[in-house]
Design a protein around this motif. Structure first.
Motif, PDB file in Angstrom:
ATOM      1  N   VAL A   9       0.856  -1.196   0.000  1.00  0.00           N
ATOM      2  CA  VAL A   9       0.000   0.000   0.000  1.00  0.00           C
ATOM      3  C   VAL A   9       0.888   1.241   0.000  1.00  0.00           C
ATOM      4  CG1 VAL A   9      -1.748   1.299   1.274  1.00  0.00           C
ATOM      5  CG2 VAL A   9      -1.824  -1.217   1.235  1.00  0.00           C
ATOM      6  N   PRO A  10       0.744   2.144  -0.973  1.00  0.00           N
ATOM      7  CA  PRO A  10       1.586   3.350  -1.035  1.00  0.00           C
ATOM      8  C   PRO A  10       1.422   4.200   0.226  1.00  0.00           C
ATOM      9  CG  PRO A  10       0.350   3.061  -3.075  1.00  0.00           C
ATOM     10  CD  PRO A  10      -0.202   2.074  -2.108  1.00  0.00           C
ATOM     11  N   GLU A  11       2.501   4.817   0.647  1.00  0.00           N
ATOM     12  CA  GLU A  11       2.491   5.592   1.888  1.00  0.00           C
ATOM     13  C   GLU A  11       1.526   6.769   1.820  1.00  0.00           C
ATOM     14  OE1 GLU A  11       5.761   7.551   4.957  1.00  0.00           O
ATOM     15  OE2 GLU A  11       6.375   6.134   3.392  1.00  0.00           O
ATOM     16  N   GLU A  12       1.374   7.378   0.634  1.00  0.00           N
ATOM     17  CA  GLU A  12       0.502   8.547   0.524  1.00  0.00           C
ATOM     18  C   GLU A  12      -0.975   8.184   0.703  1.00  0.00           C
ATOM     19  OE1 GLU A  12       1.687   7.248  -3.691  1.00  0.00           O
ATOM     20  OE2 GLU A  12       2.631   7.533  -1.731  1.00  0.00           O
ATOM     21  N   ASN A  13      -1.306   6.905   0.613  1.00  0.00           N
ATOM     22  CA  ASN A  13      -2.692   6.463   0.770  1.00  0.00           C
ATOM     23  C   ASN A  13      -3.000   5.963   2.179  1.00  0.00           C
ATOM     24  OD1 ASN A  13      -3.083   7.064  -1.883  1.00  0.00           O
ATOM     25  ND2 ASN A  13      -2.995   4.948  -2.605  1.00  0.00           N
ATOM     26  N   ARG A  14      -2.095   6.222   3.119  1.00  0.00           N
ATOM     27  CA  ARG A  14      -2.306   5.722   4.477  1.00  0.00           C
ATOM     28  C   ARG A  14      -2.815   6.841   5.387  1.00  0.00           C
ATOM     29  NH1 ARG A  14       3.627   2.946   5.047  1.00  0.00           N
ATOM     30  NH2 ARG A  14       3.571   1.737   3.099  1.00  0.00           N
ATOM     31  N   LEU A  15      -3.950   6.619   5.980  1.00  0.00           N
ATOM     32  CA  LEU A  15      -4.499   7.582   6.930  1.00  0.00           C
ATOM     33  C   LEU A  15      -3.976   7.256   8.318  1.00  0.00           C
ATOM     34  CD1 LEU A  15      -8.137   8.864   7.193  1.00  0.00           C
ATOM     35  CD2 LEU A  15      -6.930   8.085   9.227  1.00  0.00           C
ATOM     36  N   LYS A  16      -3.218   8.180   8.898  1.00  0.00           N
ATOM     37  CA  LYS A  16      -2.652   8.004  10.239  1.00  0.00           C
ATOM     38  C   LYS A  16      -2.966   9.248  11.046  1.00  0.00           C
ATOM     39  CE  LYS A  16       1.790   7.337  12.635  1.00  0.00           C
ATOM     40  NZ  LYS A  16       3.260   7.157  12.460  1.00  0.00           N
ATOM     41  N   GLU A  17      -3.692   9.080  12.163  1.00  0.00           N
ATOM     42  CA  GLU A  17      -4.110  10.216  12.966  1.00  0.00           C
ATOM     43  C   GLU A  17      -3.836   9.968  14.445  1.00  0.00           C
ATOM     44  OE1 GLU A  17      -5.337  13.191  12.334  1.00  0.00           O
ATOM     45  OE2 GLU A  17      -5.529  13.034  10.156  1.00  0.00           O
ATOM     46  N   ASP A  18      -3.453  11.039  15.130  1.00  0.00           N
ATOM     47  CA  ASP A  18      -3.285  11.014  16.581  1.00  0.00           C
ATOM     48  C   ASP A  18      -4.647  11.261  17.219  1.00  0.00           C
ATOM     49  OD1 ASP A  18      -2.663  11.360  19.242  1.00  0.00           O
ATOM     50  OD2 ASP A  18      -1.586  13.248  18.950  1.00  0.00           O
ATOM     51  N   SER A  19      -5.166  10.271  17.944  1.00  0.00           N
ATOM     52  CA  SER A  19      -6.514  10.376  18.506  1.00  0.00           C
ATOM     53  C   SER A  19      -6.573  11.247  19.750  1.00  0.00           C
ATOM     54  CB  SER A  19      -7.066   8.983  18.836  1.00  0.00           C
ATOM     55  OG  SER A  19      -6.322   8.384  19.890  1.00  0.00           O
ATOM     56  N   HIS A  20      -5.439  11.858  20.141  1.00  0.00           N
ATOM     57  CA  HIS A  20      -5.473  12.752  21.299  1.00  0.00           C
ATOM     58  C   HIS A  20      -6.447  13.910  21.051  1.00  0.00           C
ATOM     59  CE1 HIS A  20      -3.933  14.137  25.126  1.00  0.00           C
ATOM     60  NE2 HIS A  20      -3.807  15.360  24.630  1.00  0.00           N
ATOM     61  N   GLY A  21      -6.652  14.226  19.775  1.00  0.00           N
ATOM     62  CA  GLY A  21      -7.595  15.280  19.431  1.00  0.00           C
ATOM     63  C   GLY A  21      -9.044  14.898  19.641  1.00  0.00           C
ATOM     64  N   ALA A  22      -9.293  13.616  19.931  1.00  0.00           N
ATOM     65  CA  ALA A  22     -10.671  13.161  20.137  1.00  0.00           C
ATOM     66  C   ALA A  22     -11.183  13.448  21.541  1.00  0.00           C
ATOM     67  CB  ALA A  22     -10.766  11.659  19.843  1.00  0.00           C
ATOM     68  N   LYS A  23     -10.350  14.082  22.373  1.00  0.00           N
ATOM     69  CA  LYS A  23     -10.804  14.410  23.722  1.00  0.00           C
ATOM     70  C   LYS A  23     -11.853  15.517  23.655  1.00  0.00           C
ATOM     71  CE  LYS A  23      -7.507  11.679  25.123  1.00  0.00           C
ATOM     72  NZ  LYS A  23      -7.808  10.283  25.471  1.00  0.00           N
ATOM     73  N   MET A  24     -12.787  15.468  24.578  1.00  0.00           N
ATOM     74  CA  MET A  24     -13.805  16.511  24.665  1.00  0.00           C
ATOM     75  C   MET A  24     -13.135  17.830  25.044  1.00  0.00           C
ATOM     76  SD  MET A  24     -16.559  15.049  23.754  1.00  0.00           S
ATOM     77  CE  MET A  24     -17.887  16.115  24.302  1.00  0.00           C
ATOM     78  N   PRO A  25     -13.643  18.996  24.580  1.00  0.00           N
ATOM     79  CA  PRO A  25     -14.898  19.185  23.832  1.00  0.00           C
ATOM     80  C   PRO A  25     -14.713  19.225  22.316  1.00  0.00           C
ATOM     81  CG  PRO A  25     -14.076  21.306  24.544  1.00  0.00           C
ATOM     82  CD  PRO A  25     -13.054  20.294  25.013  1.00  0.00           C
ATOM     83  N   ASN A  26     -13.550  18.826  21.803  1.00  0.00           N
ATOM     84  CA  ASN A  26     -13.263  18.954  20.375  1.00  0.00           C
ATOM     85  C   ASN A  26     -13.526  17.675  19.587  1.00  0.00           C
ATOM     86  OD1 ASN A  26     -12.223  21.625  20.835  1.00  0.00           O
ATOM     87  ND2 ASN A  26     -10.341  20.667  21.618  1.00  0.00           N
ATOM     88  N   ARG A  27     -14.206  16.711  20.206  1.00  0.00           N
ATOM     89  CA  ARG A  27     -14.342  15.390  19.596  1.00  0.00           C
ATOM     90  C   ARG A  27     -15.066  15.429  18.259  1.00  0.00           C
ATOM     91  NH1 ARG A  27     -16.268  10.704  23.427  1.00  0.00           N
ATOM     92  NH2 ARG A  27     -14.026  10.658  23.837  1.00  0.00           N
ATOM     93  N   GLU A  28     -16.195  16.136  18.176  1.00  0.00           N
ATOM     94  CA  GLU A  28     -16.982  16.132  16.949  1.00  0.00           C
ATOM     95  C   GLU A  28     -16.185  16.705  15.777  1.00  0.00           C
ATOM     96  OE1 GLU A  28     -20.025  14.678  16.884  1.00  0.00           O
ATOM     97  OE2 GLU A  28     -19.515  14.163  18.961  1.00  0.00           O
ATOM     98  N   ALA A  29     -15.517  17.831  16.008  1.00  0.00           N
ATOM     99  CA  ALA A  29     -14.721  18.444  14.945  1.00  0.00           C
ATOM    100  C   ALA A  29     -13.567  17.535  14.528  1.00  0.00           C
ATOM    101  CB  ALA A  29     -14.195  19.801  15.404  1.00  0.00           C
ATOM    102  N   PHE A  30     -12.970  16.860  15.504  1.00  0.00           N
ATOM    103  CA  PHE A  30     -11.853  15.964  15.192  1.00  0.00           C
ATOM    104  C   PHE A  30     -12.324  14.804  14.316  1.00  0.00           C
ATOM    105  CE2 PHE A  30      -9.529  12.059  16.171  1.00  0.00           C
ATOM    106  CZ  PHE A  30      -8.255  12.417  15.762  1.00  0.00           C
ATOM    107  N   PHE A  31     -13.434  14.178  14.697  1.00  0.00           N
ATOM    108  CA  PHE A  31     -13.929  13.047  13.921  1.00  0.00           C
ATOM    109  C   PHE A  31     -14.412  13.486  12.534  1.00  0.00           C
ATOM    110  CE2 PHE A  31     -14.847  10.500  18.011  1.00  0.00           C
ATOM    111  CZ  PHE A  31     -13.649   9.817  17.887  1.00  0.00           C
TER     112      PHE A  31
END
Length: 374
Positions: free
Chosen positions: A241-263
Motif C-alpha cells: 500500500v503506497p504511503e501517501e494512501n495511508r491515513l494516520k491520525e493522533d486520537s489525542h484530538g478526540a478528547k472533549m470538547p473537540n471530539r466532533e470536529a476531530f472526527f
C-alpha cells in the motif's frame, strides 16, 4: 435499636447501594479507583473512601493507594498461618485501576496465590515522577523482595526512570513495558504483549474483507500506540500500500470538547484517501468514532469498517466492534512467575524478556460490509 427518622433510613439505603456498586465494579474489573467511582456516582471522593474503609474492615475488599481490589485467598489467611506460607512480598505499581490494568492485576494475584507470594499493589498514573514516588515507597519499606512495574518509558524522564530501576538492589520486572535499545538496562526483565503483531493481525483481517484503504487512529501519548502504529505500517508496507494512501491520525484530538470536529476531520481524510476501514486504539475512542459515523449517516461496516484495540468494552457497541485482545491476565501471571523464579534462582537464571501474542476477536463491525461484497 430502631429509628423512625426517614432521613437515617434513606442515608443507610444510599450507602448500601453505593457499596453494592463498588462490589459490582470489583467483580467485573478486579479493582476500582476512588476518583473514577466518585465521579460516576456523583459523590465526593471522601464518601467513597469511607465506604472502602468500612468494606475493608468487613473483609470484603483490600485497600490500595487510590482505590481498592478484590481480596484473594492469601489475604484471608490468619496472621498465624501467613508467615509460614508466604515466600516473598512483591511490590506492584500500575498506572491505572479502572482500565486495562485490573485484569493484569487479577492475573498477578492468581499466580501469586499459587506461588505463595504476596502482592503489595499501588495505583499510580502515567507520569514518571509519580511512578518513581510509588516505587520508592515500596523500596523504602524494606519489606519488598522484588518489583513488578509499568512505568513511563518514553522521553528523558522515562529513560531516567528506567536507568534508576536498573540500579535497584532488588529484581524488577516490567509489565507491558520494554526498555528501548538506547537504555543500558541489562538487569531489567519484562513480559509484554506484541502490540505490533496485534495491529498487523487487524490489518490482515481487514485486507481479507476487501479493504484496500486501511487507516489507524491512536493516541501518541499512550505507551501502546507506538507499537500499534509500527505494526500497522509494517503490515501495509508488506501489502504494497503506497504511503501517501495511508491515513494516520493522533486520537489525542478526540478528547472533549473537540471530539466532533476531530472526527469530522478524520472522515474527510477517509474520503480523500479512499479509506474504508480503520484500526482505533483504544476502545473508548473506537466507540465514540462508531457513534459519530452513525450520527453522520454512515453505516458500520458498509461505509467504514472498524477494529478496536484493547477489547475492554468493544462488545458493548452497536454493532459490536471487532477488537484485538491483549492477554492481560497472562501478562500478570507471567510477571509473577518470572520474578518468583528470579528470586529463587538468583544470578544463575538468565534475563528473561517475553512477548505474548494477542487475539483478534471478530465481531459485526468489520465483516460482510460493502468492500467484502464488491
Amino acid at each position: 435499636m430502631t429509628t423512625n427518622d426517614p432521613r437515617a433510613v434513606t442515608k443507610s439505603l444510599f450507602a448500601a447501594q453505593r457499596r453494592e456498586r463498588i462490589m459490582d465494579e470489583l467483580r467485573a474489573r478486579g479493582a476500582i479507583s476512588v476518583k473514577v467511582l466518585a465521579a460516576q456516582l456523583g459523590v465526593s471522593e471522601l464518601t467513597i473512601r469511607r465506604d472502602v474503609n468500612a468494606m475493608a474492615d468487613q473483609g470484603l475488599l483490600s485497600r490500595v493507594h487510590g482505590g481498592a481490589t478484590l481480596r484473594n485467598d492469601l489475604q484471608s489467611l490468619s496472621t498465624e498461618q501467613a508467615p509460614a506460607e508466604l515466600r516473598y512480598n512483591i511490590g506492584m505499581v500500575v498506572p491505572s485501576l479502572d482500565y486495562y490494568w485490573p485484569q493484569v492485576v487479577n492475573g498477578a494475584r492468581a499466580e501469586a496465590e499459587k506461588q505463595h507470594v504476596r502482592i503489595v499493589l499501588r495505583g499510580s498514573t502515567y507520569d514518571a515522577a509519580d511512578n518513581r514516588s510509588h516505587i520508592q515507597r515500596l523500596v523504602d519499606s524494606r519489606n519488598i523482595h522484588g518489583l513488578i512495574v509499568a512505568p513511563v518509558t518514553s522521553g528523558e524522564a522515562g529513560h531516567e526512570l528506567l536507568r534508576w530501576l536498573n540500579t535497584l538492589p532488588i529484581p524488577v520486572v516490567l509489565a507491558e513495558r520494554r526498555s528501548p535499545p538506547s537504555i543500558p538496562a541489562q538487569r531489567l526483565e519484562w513480559v509484554a504483549t506484541d502490540h505490533a503483531f496485534g495491529a498487523a493481525m487487524a490489518v490482515s483481517h481487514l485486507w481479507k474483507e476487501g479493504h484496500r484503504g486501511i487507516g489507524c487512529l491512536a493516541d501518541i501519548e499512550s505507551p501502546t500506540s507506538a507499537h500499534v502504529f509500527r505494526g500497522w505500517e509494517q503490515a501495509l508496507r508488506a501489502l504494497g500500500v503506497p504511503e501517501e494512501n495511508r491515513l494516520k491520525e493522533d486520537s489525542h484530538g478526540a478528547k472533549m470538547p473537540n471530539r466532533e470536529a476531530f472526527f469530522d476531520k478524520v472522515l474527510e481524510r477517509c474520503r480523500a484517501t479512499k479509506t474504508t476501514a480503520i484500526l482505533v486504539h483504544s476502545d473508548g475512542e473506537a466507540l465514540a468514532f462508531v457513534q459519530h459515523c452513525q450520527d453522520s449517516g454512515l453505516s458500520i461496516p458498509d461505509d467504514i469498517a472498524v477494529v478496536s484495540y484493547d477489547d475492554e468494552v468493544a462488545h458493548l457497541a452497536e454493532p459490536a466492534i471487532t477488537a484485538v485482545r491483549p492477554p492481560k491476565m497472562y501478562v500478570g501471571r507471567l510477571a509473577v512467575e518470572m520474578i518468583t523464579s528470579r528470586l529463587t534462582e538468583g544470578h544463575r537464571r538468565p534475563v528473561h524478556r517475553i512477548e505474548l501474542n494477542p487475539d483478534l476477536i471478530i465481531r459485526e463491525s468489520s465483516v460482510g460490509g460493502r468492500a467484502a461484497r464488491s
